[in-house]
Design a protein around this motif. Structure first.
Motif, PDB file in Angstrom:
ATOM      1  N   ASN A  49       5.825  19.975  -7.070  1.00 43.54           N
ATOM      2  CA  ASN A  49       5.190  18.962  -6.366  1.00 43.54           C
ATOM      3  C   ASN A  49       5.846  18.473  -4.854  1.00 43.54           C
ATOM      4  O   ASN A  49       5.215  17.659  -4.309  1.00 43.54           O
ATOM      5  N   ALA A  50       7.034  18.930  -4.582  1.00 45.12           N
ATOM      6  CA  ALA A  50       7.796  18.599  -3.456  1.00 45.12           C
ATOM      7  C   ALA A  50       7.234  19.215  -2.204  1.00 45.12           C
ATOM      8  O   ALA A  50       7.101  18.774  -1.318  1.00 45.12           O
ATOM      9  N   LEU A  51       6.271  20.349  -2.444  1.00 42.21           N
ATOM     10  CA  LEU A  51       5.653  21.202  -1.399  1.00 42.21           C
ATOM     11  C   LEU A  51       4.685  20.490  -0.730  1.00 42.21           C
ATOM     12  O   LEU A  51       3.702  19.995  -1.403  1.00 42.21           O
ATOM     13  N   VAL A  52       4.562  20.371   0.685  1.00 38.26           N
ATOM     14  CA  VAL A  52       3.566  19.854   1.183  1.00 38.26           C
ATOM     15  C   VAL A  52       2.377  20.915   1.212  1.00 38.26           C
ATOM     16  O   VAL A  52       2.688  22.198   1.000  1.00 38.26           O
ATOM     17  N   LEU A  53       1.198  20.385   1.062  1.00 36.48           N
ATOM     18  CA  LEU A  53       0.077  21.432   0.908  1.00 36.48           C
ATOM     19  C   LEU A  53       0.141  22.414   1.759  1.00 36.48           C
ATOM     20  O   LEU A  53       0.037  23.756   1.125  1.00 36.48           O
TER      21      LEU A  53
ATOM     22  N   GLY B 124      -0.859  11.964   5.111  1.00 42.09           N
ATOM     23  CA  GLY B 124       0.494  12.763   4.845  1.00 42.09           C
ATOM     24  C   GLY B 124       0.948  13.671   5.822  1.00 42.09           C
ATOM     25  O   GLY B 124       1.946  14.390   5.818  1.00 42.09           O
TER      26      GLY B 124
ATOM     27  N   GLU C  52      -4.489  20.441  -6.096  1.00 43.58           N
ATOM     28  CA  GLU C  52      -3.277  20.036  -5.886  1.00 43.58           C
ATOM     29  C   GLU C  52      -3.175  18.199  -5.719  1.00 43.58           C
ATOM     30  O   GLU C  52      -4.046  17.548  -4.907  1.00 43.58           O
TER      31      GLU C  52
ATOM     32  N   ILE D 203       1.197   7.332   0.884  1.00 40.69           N
ATOM     33  CA  ILE D 203      -0.174   7.719   1.482  1.00 40.69           C
ATOM     34  C   ILE D 203      -1.103   7.844   0.517  1.00 40.69           C
ATOM     35  O   ILE D 203      -2.313   8.075   0.464  1.00 40.69           O
TER      36      ILE D 203
ATOM     37  N   ILE E  60       5.331  10.267   1.408  1.00 36.17           N
ATOM     38  CA  ILE E  60       6.063  11.094   2.078  1.00 36.17           C
ATOM     39  C   ILE E  60       7.461  10.767   2.359  1.00 36.17           C
ATOM     40  O   ILE E  60       7.620   9.731   3.020  1.00 36.17           O
TER      41      ILE E  60
ATOM     42  N   ASN F  29       9.869  16.894   6.617  1.00 34.83           N
ATOM     43  CA  ASN F  29       9.281  16.003   5.528  1.00 34.83           C
ATOM     44  C   ASN F  29       9.133  16.675   4.336  1.00 34.83           C
ATOM     45  O   ASN F  29       8.657  18.140   4.267  1.00 34.83           O
ATOM     46  N   ARG F  30       8.818  16.016   3.341  1.00 35.33           N
ATOM     47  CA  ARG F  30       8.492  16.672   1.837  1.00 35.33           C
ATOM     48  C   ARG F  30       7.490  15.579   1.175  1.00 35.33           C
ATOM     49  O   ARG F  30       7.619  14.324   1.320  1.00 35.33           O
ATOM     50  N   ASN F  31       6.820  16.105   0.159  1.00 37.28           N
ATOM     51  CA  ASN F  31       6.140  15.176  -0.614  1.00 37.28           C
ATOM     52  C   ASN F  31       6.895  14.530  -1.831  1.00 37.28           C
ATOM     53  O   ASN F  31       7.802  15.331  -2.095  1.00 37.28           O
ATOM     54  N   VAL F  32       6.505  13.265  -2.090  1.00 38.78           N
ATOM     55  CA  VAL F  32       7.073  12.808  -3.350  1.00 38.78           C
ATOM     56  C   VAL F  32       5.855  12.226  -4.178  1.00 38.78           C
ATOM     57  O   VAL F  32       5.189  11.414  -3.873  1.00 38.78           O
ATOM     58  N   SER F  33       5.959  12.713  -5.405  1.00 37.16           N
ATOM     59  CA  SER F  33       4.889  12.038  -6.503  1.00 37.16           C
ATOM     60  C   SER F  33       5.437  11.261  -7.449  1.00 37.16           C
ATOM     61  O   SER F  33       6.483  11.471  -7.907  1.00 37.16           O
TER      62      SER F  33
ATOM     63  N   ALA G  26      11.682  12.694  -9.039  1.00 38.74           N
ATOM     64  CA  ALA G  26      10.845  12.803  -8.087  1.00 38.74           C
ATOM     65  C   ALA G  26      11.605  12.936  -6.473  1.00 38.74           C
ATOM     66  O   ALA G  26      11.213  13.720  -5.830  1.00 38.74           O
TER      67      ALA G  26
ATOM     68  N   SER H 279      13.961  16.171  -6.150  1.00 36.75           N
ATOM     69  CA  SER H 279      13.313  17.381  -5.700  1.00 36.75           C
ATOM     70  C   SER H 279      12.888  17.499  -4.134  1.00 36.75           C
ATOM     71  O   SER H 279      12.668  18.463  -3.800  1.00 36.75           O
ATOM     72  N   ALA H 280      12.431  16.178  -3.829  1.00 29.41           N
ATOM     73  CA  ALA H 280      12.082  16.347  -2.414  1.00 29.41           C
ATOM     74  C   ALA H 280      13.225  16.247  -1.520  1.00 29.41           C
ATOM     75  O   ALA H 280      13.138  17.093  -0.541  1.00 29.41           O
TER      76      ALA H 280
END
Lengths: 330, 330
Positions: A97-101, A154, A330, B140, B146, B158-162, B216, B219-220
DNA sequence: AAGTAGCATTCATGGAATAGAAGTGCTAAT
DNA sequence: ATTAGCACTTCTATTCCATGAATGCTACTT
């Protein structure tokens, strides 16, 4: 149009050639088609007349023509399920989940190029429906700041801003506030015109050192418009194929790969995974391209796989389908 | 060690070979060295005994050995000034203030690979003296944010955070505040341990849904440690050189270029621009590598140029010197 | 009418032979 | 110390085979 036996024969020729890279002889198939080589020769002559197979010289075995591959892909090949092991490798990437698309797509295509030994290409960009959600300007030295934009989807980008000397901190802050207020909600590709026609007049009115300040920020913010970026992996893979057995053939392909215009042109739209065999693609007649468009959350682009014409179309298709599906999720 | 005439001869052989890619014969040089071919043959025999030149077969002309090139580079070659046109192209990149340093380096090396027809490599990373200056977390979507970090040197990632479901907004905010407070000032390579040993205990104490939330964000944030990234341009250029005239030679090099371990190994430290000729480098004995380390404002790495052994060392050196200087200035 | 055996034919491949060109090394003369 | 000259070596390109793997076609069989 083709009799059952002809179709069976074409299938054998294509699959045999894909495996061995050698022209397929009538004798080699006689056992598999429970009839004599002479009969097969007759059928081969028929298939050749129809344009599905070719000879490399007058007494050689047969090789599929582009049309032959096309018929094979459209009518003979059975779509393959992705095998469990390959699927697992890809799943791991998309479940991070941490990966950007865009990173996930790039990594998954790297994997695909390893799994297939073909060349993978990702043409990606933020799409123009990205609107600016926030800008952040962080000072990092006396006269240097980092400008960061974040879009509602994002997407994040950053640039340097050099602050002119004789400008006070409050003026800088004021400028940033003005830009920020006017620019939030603006689509990426309109940023530079908003800066010019809406931000500039306001700054002109309120901020003293407007000219220099405006220029500094303008040059930082003006090129955020979505630009496609190219990501290739396994360039080498393709060229290890035995059909690329001499320097000039390899160089021909390398030159095409180096030509950004040609690569950008791979861009595909519409739904589904599409195959372009030999002369059907406009890169090179010795290769095939299989590709598909993707869009998700403000990122869009094309993923493509380039292999020799005798590529394993079923496997390639299964892989691209799987990735396309996962981008959707995703 | 070498007589004046021998040095002159070596210079002629090297330069001739660089130009023509053909073994140099005694006859070809007799006019330029105002003596007969027989005399030159004697001198050549001497140079060969000393290991500076070689024959490709018993009756062939001479080719510089690695040692010969080395002597040429160290003692004969006159350092070249960069020509004005080339300099201009590079200057334009470094004078574009909006470009982040790493982008400027990448672009300038692209230019260099075009100017030389060699392959350019940038191994860059943020250095570990980058300390976190600020983190920013932007929502977002309902359960997606983000996370952006900005270092004191201006590096941005930058990374995603779910965000897990059943977590309230205030808890998220609280968590971000805690992380932010504890993490500012921490060097990039220590972030993950600070998260584990300093942030986690605090979150455990104060935030309700701590486990899921912590994971969460962990991992980011955990992989921001400086990782070298590889940027190659003009891979093809090198392989267009006439010495790479058959498929196996090209493939050999392509395979090395594909091997990330080999490429990462190009890493250079210390000052100055250094040359590694043929067997002196550990990539391939058919090529030469010229490279230098750079550090500036929290970005560090190596820029390298890979060409055939008969590369124009003087030009390559001038280009790398110029870029190194400009990185210093930026 | 469909299938097949058999044979002449074609072309690729690899090896051997040959001739010419490009260089060198060495000897003997300057 | 330099050089002219020549024997010698190797590369390169060409030709000429012999071999083998296919085909197409004709005539025969079922």
């Amino acid at each position: 149009m083709l009799t059952g036996r002809q179709e069976k024969l074409l299938k054998l020729i294509v699959e045999n050639y894909i495996k061995t890279v050698k022209p397929v002889s009538s004798k080699a198939l006689s056992s598999k088609l429970k009839c004599s080589s002479a009969t097969i020769r007759n059928e081969m002559a028929a298939l050749e007349n129809l344009g599905f197979i070719e000879k490399t010289h007058i007494s050689s075995g047969r090789v599929p023509s582009d049309l032959g591959y096309r018929y094979y892909v459209d009518n003979i090949m059975v779509p393959r399920e992705l095998n469990g092991e390959d699927m697992l490798k890809l799943k791991q990437i998309f479940s991070n989940n941490a990966l950007v698309l865009s990173d996930a797509i790039n990594k998954s295509m790297e994997i695909v190029s390893e799994l297939t030994n073909y060349t993978a290409i990702v043409l990606g960009s933020s799409s123009s429906d990205n609107k600016i959600a926030k800008i952040e300007v962080v000072p990092i030295a006396d006269n240097k700041m980092i400008a960061i934009i974040i879009t509602d989807k994002g997407h994040v980008e950053n640039r340097n801003v050099s602050i002119p000397n004789n400008v006070s901190k409050s003026e800088v802050k004021q400028t940033i506030d003005i830009i920020s207020k006017l620019i939030v909600g603006v689509p990426l590709n309109e940023v530079s015109s908003v800066l010019e026609f809406e931000v500039k007049p306001v700054i002109d009115r309120y901020v003293k050192e407007h000219e220099a300040l405006y220029n500094a920020f303008y040059s930082a913010f003006s090129d955020f418009a979505p630009k496609p970026n190219i990501r290739m992996s396994g360039t080498t893979n393709l060229l290890m194929s035995p059909e690329f057995d001499d320097a000039s053939k390899i160089r021909k392909i390398l030159n095409k790969f180096d030509d950004k215009d040609i690569i950008r042109n791979i861009k595909e739209d519409g739904d589904g995974v599409k195959t372009y065999i030999g002369s059907e693609n406009n890169i090179d007649e010795d290769i095939s391209v299989i590709k598909t468009y993707f869009y998700k959350d403000g990122e869009e682009g094309t993923i493509a796989l380039i292999g020799p014409k005798r590529m394993e179309y079923d496997k390639a298709e299964a892989l691209l389908n799987y990735i396309k599906e996962n981008i959707g999720k995703e």
